[in-house]
Design a protein around this motif. Structure first.
Motif, PDB file in Angstrom:
ATOM      1  N   ARG A 118     -17.556 -70.588  72.723  1.00 48.35           N
ATOM      2  CA  ARG A 118     -17.103 -69.612  71.709  1.00 48.35           C
ATOM      3  C   ARG A 118     -16.152 -68.595  72.339  1.00 48.35           C
ATOM      4  NH1 ARG A 118     -22.787 -69.363  69.694  1.00 48.35           N
ATOM      5  NH2 ARG A 118     -22.767 -71.018  68.149  1.00 48.35           N
ATOM      6  N   ALA A 119     -16.498 -68.158  73.521  1.00 50.78           N
ATOM      7  CA  ALA A 119     -15.648 -67.163  74.196  1.00 50.78           C
ATOM      8  C   ALA A 119     -14.286 -67.782  74.536  1.00 50.78           C
ATOM      9  CB  ALA A 119     -16.346 -66.670  75.459  1.00 50.78           C
ATOM     10  N   ARG A 120     -14.307 -69.044  74.954  1.00 46.08           N
ATOM     11  CA  ARG A 120     -13.022 -69.717  75.271  1.00 46.08           C
ATOM     12  C   ARG A 120     -12.160 -69.837  74.017  1.00 46.08           C
ATOM     13  NH1 ARG A 120     -15.918 -73.302  78.567  1.00 46.08           N
ATOM     14  NH2 ARG A 120     -15.928 -74.849  76.905  1.00 46.08           N
ATOM     15  N   ARG A 121     -12.779 -70.152  72.906  1.00 46.45           N
ATOM     16  CA  ARG A 121     -12.014 -70.275  71.651  1.00 46.45           C
ATOM     17  C   ARG A 121     -11.400 -68.930  71.265  1.00 46.45           C
ATOM     18  NH1 ARG A 121     -12.901 -75.428  69.577  1.00 46.45           N
ATOM     19  NH2 ARG A 121     -15.054 -76.136  69.472  1.00 46.45           N
ATOM     20  N   GLU A 122     -12.174 -67.862  71.401  1.00 46.65           N
ATOM     21  CA  GLU A 122     -11.665 -66.541  71.024  1.00 46.65           C
ATOM     22  C   GLU A 122     -10.480 -66.169  71.912  1.00 46.65           C
ATOM     23  OE1 GLU A 122     -12.144 -64.797  68.381  1.00 46.65           O
ATOM     24  OE2 GLU A 122     -10.852 -63.166  69.092  1.00 46.65           O
ATOM     25  N   GLU A 123     -10.597 -66.494  73.189  1.00 43.84           N
ATOM     26  CA  GLU A 123      -9.489 -66.174  74.104  1.00 43.84           C
ATOM     27  C   GLU A 123      -8.232 -66.956  73.709  1.00 43.84           C
ATOM     28  OE1 GLU A 123     -10.330 -67.048  78.256  1.00 43.84           O
ATOM     29  OE2 GLU A 123      -8.154 -66.863  78.609  1.00 43.84           O
ATOM     30  N   ALA A 125      -7.556 -68.131  70.743  1.00 42.26           N
ATOM     31  CA  ALA A 125      -7.076 -67.601  69.452  1.00 42.26           C
ATOM     32  C   ALA A 125      -6.200 -66.362  69.696  1.00 42.26           C
ATOM     33  CB  ALA A 125      -8.258 -67.256  68.549  1.00 42.26           C
ATOM     34  N   ARG A 126      -6.653 -65.502  70.582  1.00 38.79           N
ATOM     35  CA  ARG A 126      -5.864 -64.276  70.864  1.00 38.79           C
ATOM     36  C   ARG A 126      -4.532 -64.623  71.508  1.00 38.79           C
ATOM     37  NH1 ARG A 126     -10.625 -60.241  72.567  1.00 38.79           N
ATOM     38  NH2 ARG A 126     -11.538 -60.221  70.502  1.00 38.79           N
ATOM     39  N   ARG A 127      -4.555 -65.585  72.419  1.00 42.26           N
ATOM     40  CA  ARG A 127      -3.289 -65.970  73.071  1.00 42.26           C
ATOM     41  C   ARG A 127      -2.338 -66.597  72.061  1.00 42.26           C
ATOM     42  NH1 ARG A 127      -4.085 -69.687  77.601  1.00 42.26           N
ATOM     43  NH2 ARG A 127      -1.861 -69.367  77.814  1.00 42.26           N
ATOM     44  N   LEU A 128      -2.895 -67.388  71.139  1.00 42.50           N
ATOM     45  CA  LEU A 128      -2.052 -67.971  70.088  1.00 42.50           C
ATOM     46  C   LEU A 128      -1.371 -66.871  69.284  1.00 42.50           C
ATOM     47  CD1 LEU A 128      -4.209 -70.874  68.706  1.00 42.50           C
ATOM     48  CD2 LEU A 128      -1.733 -70.985  68.933  1.00 42.50           C
ATOM     49  N   GLU A 129      -2.137 -65.854  68.947  1.00 40.77           N
ATOM     50  CA  GLU A 129      -1.584 -64.748  68.153  1.00 40.77           C
ATOM     51  C   GLU A 129      -0.531 -63.966  68.944  1.00 40.77           C
ATOM     52  OE1 GLU A 129      -5.527 -64.059  65.348  1.00 40.77           O
ATOM     53  OE2 GLU A 129      -5.375 -63.050  67.281  1.00 40.77           O
ATOM     54  N   ASP A 130      -0.739 -63.861  70.254  1.00 38.91           N
ATOM     55  CA  ASP A 130       0.210 -63.091  71.081  1.00 38.91           C
ATOM     56  C   ASP A 130       1.428 -63.910  71.494  1.00 38.91           C
ATOM     57  OD1 ASP A 130      -1.529 -61.027  70.978  1.00 38.91           O
ATOM     58  OD2 ASP A 130      -2.343 -61.305  73.007  1.00 38.91           O
ATOM     59  N   GLY A 170      -2.819 -69.929  61.583  1.00 38.82           N
ATOM     60  CA  GLY A 170      -3.754 -70.919  61.022  1.00 38.82           C
ATOM     61  C   GLY A 170      -4.614 -71.542  62.110  1.00 38.82           C
ATOM     62  N   MET A 171      -4.003 -71.754  63.276  1.00 36.98           N
ATOM     63  CA  MET A 171      -4.746 -72.358  64.391  1.00 36.98           C
ATOM     64  C   MET A 171      -5.800 -71.394  64.935  1.00 36.98           C
ATOM     65  SD  MET A 171      -3.517 -75.354  64.454  1.00 36.98           S
ATOM     66  CE  MET A 171      -3.521 -75.035  62.696  1.00 36.98           C
ATOM     67  N   ALA A 172      -5.421 -70.106  64.991  1.00 35.71           N
ATOM     68  CA  ALA A 172      -6.390 -69.106  65.469  1.00 35.71           C
ATOM     69  C   ALA A 172      -7.574 -69.033  64.506  1.00 35.71           C
ATOM     70  CB  ALA A 172      -5.706 -67.746  65.605  1.00 35.71           C
ATOM     71  N   LEU A 175      -9.823 -72.025  65.089  1.00 36.43           N
ATOM     72  CA  LEU A 175     -10.630 -71.871  66.310  1.00 36.43           C
ATOM     73  C   LEU A 175     -11.847 -70.994  66.040  1.00 36.43           C
ATOM     74  CD1 LEU A 175      -7.771 -71.410  68.924  1.00 36.43           C
ATOM     75  CD2 LEU A 175      -9.538 -73.169  69.037  1.00 36.43           C
ATOM     76  N   ARG A 176     -11.631 -69.909  65.304  1.00 41.76           N
ATOM     77  CA  ARG A 176     -12.759 -69.008  64.990  1.00 41.76           C
ATOM     78  C   ARG A 176     -13.731 -69.682  64.036  1.00 41.76           C
ATOM     79  NH1 ARG A 176      -8.285 -64.632  65.151  1.00 41.76           N
ATOM     80  NH2 ARG A 176      -8.619 -63.844  67.257  1.00 41.76           N
ATOM     81  N   GLY A 177     -13.203 -70.511  63.152  1.00 45.18           N
ATOM     82  CA  GLY A 177     -14.086 -71.261  62.234  1.00 45.18           C
ATOM     83  C   GLY A 177     -14.942 -72.265  62.982  1.00 45.18           C
ATOM     84  N   MET A 178     -14.339 -72.964  63.940  1.00 41.61           N
ATOM     85  CA  MET A 178     -15.121 -73.946  64.721  1.00 41.61           C
ATOM     86  C   MET A 178     -16.210 -73.249  65.528  1.00 41.61           C
ATOM     87  SD  MET A 178     -12.579 -76.948  66.065  1.00 41.61           S
ATOM     88  CE  MET A 178     -11.169 -76.004  66.610  1.00 41.61           C
TER      89      MET A 178
END
Ligand code: MLT
Length: 264
Positions: A118-123, A125-130, A170-172, A175-178
């Motif tokens: 979960r922590a890897r996905r959140e990281e 997701a944030r990188r995708l947004e940035d 959408g990808m971020a 990731l949070r949904g998964m």
């Protein structure tokens, strides 16, 4: 949430759910199956040409798919889900078991994420947004394909094009949904319909042990391991995949003749 989708062929409906961070184009090599059934191929929420909406939980994506099937008059259908599509398929089967005639779980798993995952996905997701969608091409895509497919520039190009056609937001969300998805292992015994678990021999994202766990856990399960394939087994070994799926589609469709028609 109206989903962009393709429909091919006629007869018994079969709904195909692609994985992350891909689109319905993943299923192009399955087009020959339209000789045997009606294929319904949506882009899941936030992927391909479908709009994004938050939250992109597996349950919300399953509701989108059920609404699409209602609209298309597909009351009962076969369901095929690859990886994240498999998570959505399990969510759909839990919500509406009466709608699912057969379930093919491809390169996926019933288990939820660990805290670490979960922590890897959140990281990510944030990188995708940035940093944008390129992050997935650089750091994620390599995990999807097995060793043979990684050496095939045409195949790598197809996957890259699918990934790049998606929006980072959408990808971020996906990731949070998964990361929020529940563990389905405790209820595998309640899945009454026939289940086919398919997995690439070299799948590193959801390895063969995960598929075996699902095939053993359900009352009517079968396991197929596709030699030479990685995580995208339907794309990497389409002939073997199509043959296995056609056999599972049943009702006499798995004849040698039908199998032969799958050659490209
Ligand atoms: C997918 O292929 O859909 C995802 O990689 C699955 C996952 O990250 O758990």
């Amino acid at each position: 949430m109206p989903l962009a989708h393709d429909e091919l062929g006629r007869g018994e409906p079969w709904v195909f759910l692609h994985g992350f961070p891909l689109t319905r184009k993943l299923w192009a090599p399955q087009a020959p199956l339209a000789e045997a059934a009606r294929l319904i191929l949506p882009d899941l929420r936030g992927h391909g040409a479908s709009p994004r909406a938050s939250p992109a939980t597996m349950e919300a994506m399953a509701e989108d798919v059920l609404a699409l099937c209602d609209e298309l008059g597909a009351q009962r259908f076969g369901l095929v889900g690859l990886s994240m599509g498999g998570y959505v398929a399990l969510a759909l089967q839990r919500t509406a078991p009466e709608r699912v005639a057969r379930l093919a779980l491809v390169d996926t798993q019933a288990a939820a994420d660990t805290e670490e995952a979960r922590a890897r996905r959140e990281e990510l997701a944030r990188r995708l947004e940035d940093e944008g969608i390129q992050v997935l091409v650089r750091d994620f895509m390599v995990k999807l394909l097995g060793p043979a497919a990684q050496g095939d520039p045409a195949l790598v190009g197809k996957v890259r094009a699918m990934v790049l056609s998606n929006e980072p937001e959408g990808m971020a969300q996906a990731l949070r949904g998964m990361a929020q998805r529940p563990d389905h292992r405790g209820r595998l015994g309640e899945i009454a319909c026939p289940v086919l678990a398919v997995v690439g021999q070299h799948d590193e994202v959801t390895p063969p042990a995960r598929a075996e766990e699902m095939a053993r856990g359900v009352p009517h399960g079968k396991l197929v391991v596709l030699a030479g394939a990685g995580h995208l087994s339907s794309l990497e070994q389409p002939e073997d995949f199509n043959r296995a799926l056609l056999g599972f589609m049943g009702s006499g469709l798995a004849s040698a003749e039908a199998g032969a028609s799958l050659a490209p």
